[in-house]
Design a protein around this motif. Structure first.
Motif, PDB file in Angstrom:
ATOM      1  N   ARG A 125     -20.227 -46.978 102.387  1.00 57.05           N
ATOM      2  CA  ARG A 125     -20.607 -46.036 103.449  1.00 57.05           C
ATOM      3  C   ARG A 125     -20.347 -46.633 104.826  1.00 57.05           C
ATOM      4  NH1 ARG A 125     -24.234 -44.828 106.984  1.00 57.05           N
ATOM      5  NH2 ARG A 125     -25.384 -46.775 106.640  1.00 57.05           N
ATOM      6  N   SER A 141     -17.610 -45.282 107.527  1.00 56.89           N
ATOM      7  CA  SER A 141     -18.105 -44.876 108.848  1.00 56.89           C
ATOM      8  C   SER A 141     -17.356 -45.631 109.952  1.00 56.89           C
ATOM      9  CB  SER A 141     -19.610 -45.150 108.939  1.00 56.89           C
ATOM     10  OG  SER A 141     -20.097 -44.795 110.218  1.00 56.89           O
ATOM     11  N   ASN A 161     -19.509 -38.475 108.720  1.00 55.10           N
ATOM     12  CA  ASN A 161     -20.743 -38.975 108.090  1.00 55.10           C
ATOM     13  C   ASN A 161     -21.274 -38.030 107.016  1.00 55.10           C
ATOM     14  OD1 ASN A 161     -20.848 -41.351 109.562  1.00 55.10           O
ATOM     15  ND2 ASN A 161     -22.009 -40.426 111.250  1.00 55.10           N
TER      16      ASN A 161
END
Length: 582
Positions: free
Chosen positions: A542, A546, A552
């Protein structure tokens, strides 16, 4: 000379090959692989097929295996975790060793099994030691090193290893009582000087050395430095009259807190496992089937007497130090063997005429059998502890003895979250819940953790979370949810099933310790199963996505999809990776 070298290479190849084969067989039979190593040593050793000719050389390499085992333990051992069991490590171990020596000396002298109290003291010293290598290996295989009973056992074992050095210094002086006090003082001074030097080196010298070597970015140099450090400190302790094992453990501790500790451990694990197999095989080579057969009745009696007797001594000590019934029972059944380093004392005892050849053979046979039975005993100990705890007389006693110390739960509590386990995971979980004003009830079997809960006024129950007696006091029928953060896989499964039986509608979130447990815990009734390694990987993914500018919301959707199918897509990748490694 060439023939000798070829013979040695043949012996090493035979030991490793037969250990791998026997280990594979017992693994298929769902038994600890070290049992296969012991069997392999028995079969190919001098009392079996007689295929090994360089036994002394094998034993020398086996000592390296033990040193690597203890070095890796030192690297992994958390000083913060050690503080949780420091009382049992120091006071409890001293009490256990002293009681064992005193009781064995008393009974062997009264029953006429020895000719003098001095011989009885020697036998007590031999029987007071347990097996660091076998217990550590079994705990590692079962994933229980960081459980409370695992920490208790390792704390006692490390103290026993330290005591071995004192015993080796003091026992020869028993033949001349006038030298007993000087020998004891000399041994203590040597130990103090060694530990002071090790602390100084760990603070000023070793971190700089490891940093300098690591900067070369040469993995070979790094590995050689780690090996030299491990064996070098071990040899220093040996020359001081202390145990090699203690030196290796301290060597591990000296680099445990530096930045390169994990790298050092990763380099050492393959060597540790290879040489450890030699050690266990070398123990198997000491077993003489003829001696066992001819004295089978005596040895069976001695094995039963030793294992029951040691467990009877160890259990109340651990219990009195504030640990739960189950922890005390599992630990006592895990430490009730005769240690492999008792062989060292046995050899010394034969030289000093404390025991004769027949007694030596019986001692070796008894020790070997207790070592073989240890993995099985540790496997069965949780079930034995649970069954004993459910006996009405014992259950009533536990309920009365627990008293006010064992429970601090308001009778009006409801809509609370039960957190089973207050280790590193449990502490974070409790903080997150309390920061959002959720009512929390913690179940924990560590007295040190309970003291912390008392200070923070957090409701708690002292005891084993998988015990029905404990769960009855947790008001599960009124609870919103239960989070299981136990380090022991078997306890997690038992607790999950019991909680579901008490309250079929309660939400359960459980921690999985391996890929295989995910589906099992789900079938047992867990609403969510969290696998820490996969969660770490998902969070890293993640963060990377990002950073790369991905949306997101899309990232969160992808991560949630993996969680929803219980990590199934990543489990396939994980299994393929494991297969490639092996």
């Amino acid at each position: 000379m060439a023939e000798v070298n070829h013979a040695f290479v043949y012996d090493i190849t035979l030991v490793l090959g037969s250990s791998a084969l026997a280990g594979l067989i017992v693994h298929r039979l769902r038994q600890p692989v070290l049992l296969g190593y012991l069997i392999a040593g028995l079969v190919i050793g001098p009392f079996g097929l007689g295929q090994i000719t360089q036994i002394e050389e094998i034993k020398s390499l086996a000592e390296i295996g033990v040193a690597f085992l203890l070095f890796a333990l030192g690297v992994e051992f958390s000083l913060a975790e050690l503080k949780r069991v420091k009382d049992i490590a120091i006071k409890g171990s001293l009490l256990q060793i002293s009681l064992t020596i005193a009781l064995v000396a008393l009974f062997t002298t009264l029953l006429g099994w020895v000719q003098s109290p001095i011989e009885g003291i020697f036998m007590g010293a031999v029987l007071s030691l347990s097996s660091t290598a076998v217990v550590l290996k079994t705990l590692t295989e079962r994933g229980e090193v960081n459980t409370i009973h695992g920490q208790v056992m390792l704390a006692i074992l490390i103290a026993q290893d330290l005591a071995l050095g004192l015993m080796l210094a003091v026992l020869p002086a028993l033949n001349n009582p006038d030298n007993l006090l000087p020998a004891l003082i000399t041994a203590i001074i040597k130990a103090v000087l060694f530990f002071a030097s090790a602390i100084a080196a760990g603070y000023w010298i070793i971190p700089r050395l490891m940093t300098t070597v690591a900067k070369t970015e040469n993995s070979e140099l790094f590995l050689l430095t780690v090996i030299a450090l491990c064996l070098g400190i071990a040899l220093i302790t040996a020359n001081l009259g202390l145990s090699i094992e203690m030196g290796a453990f301290v060597a591990g501790l000296t680099i445990a807190e530096i930045d390169y500790a994990d790298q050092a451990l990763a380099k050492m694990i393959p060597l540790r496992d290879t040489f450890a197999s030699l050690f266990f095989a070398s123990i198997g080579m000491l077993i003489n089937p003829d001696t066992l057969w001819q004295n089978s009745g005596v040895i069976i009696g001695l094995v039963a007497l030793v294992m029951i007797g040691k467990a009877t001594i160890i259990f109340p000590i651990i219990w009195q130090f504030g640990y739960s019934f189950k922890t005390a029972m599992i630990s006592s059944l895990g430490l009730n063997q005769i240690g492999e380093f008792s062989f060292v004392l046995a050899v010394l005892g034969e030289k000093l005429a404390f025991i004769n050849q027949e007694q030596y053979d019986l001692l070796i046979g008894t020790t070997a059998i207790t070592l073989v039975l240890t993995p099985l005993g540790m496997k069965l100990s949780p079930e034995i502890a649970n069954k004993l705890a459910n006996i009405s007389i014992i259950a009533n006693f536990l309920q009365k003895s627990q008293g006010n110390r064992g429970i601090s739960v308001p009778q009006t509590i409801r809509d609370h979250i039960v957190v089973a386990g207050y280790g590193r995971v449990g502490r974070v979980l409790v903080k997150v819940l309390r920061d959002r004003n959720y009512k929390v009830l913690v179940i924990e079997n560590s007295e040190a953790a309970i003291r912390g809960l008392r200070k923070e006024n957090i409701p708690y129950i002292f005891g084993d979370a998988d015990s029905e007696l404990v769960l009855e006091k947790a008001y599960l029928e009124k609870a919103k949810a239960i989070a299981i953060a136990l380090p022991d896989p078997s306890s997690t499964r038992i607790l999950l099933k019991s909680a579901r039986d008490i309250n079929p509608h309660i939400d359960i979130v459980a921690r999985s310790h391996s890929d295989r447990e995910i589906d099992l815990l789900t079938k047992l009734g867990a609403a969510e199963v969290v696998q820490p390694e996969f969660e770490a990987a998902l969070e890293m993914g993640r963060q990377i996505l990002s950073t790369l500018g991905e949306d997101n919301q899309e990232i969160a959707s992808a991560v949630q999809e993996i969680r929803t199918d219980r990590y199934l897509s990543v489990r396939d990748i994980s299994n393929k990776t494991k297969n490639q490694q092996y």
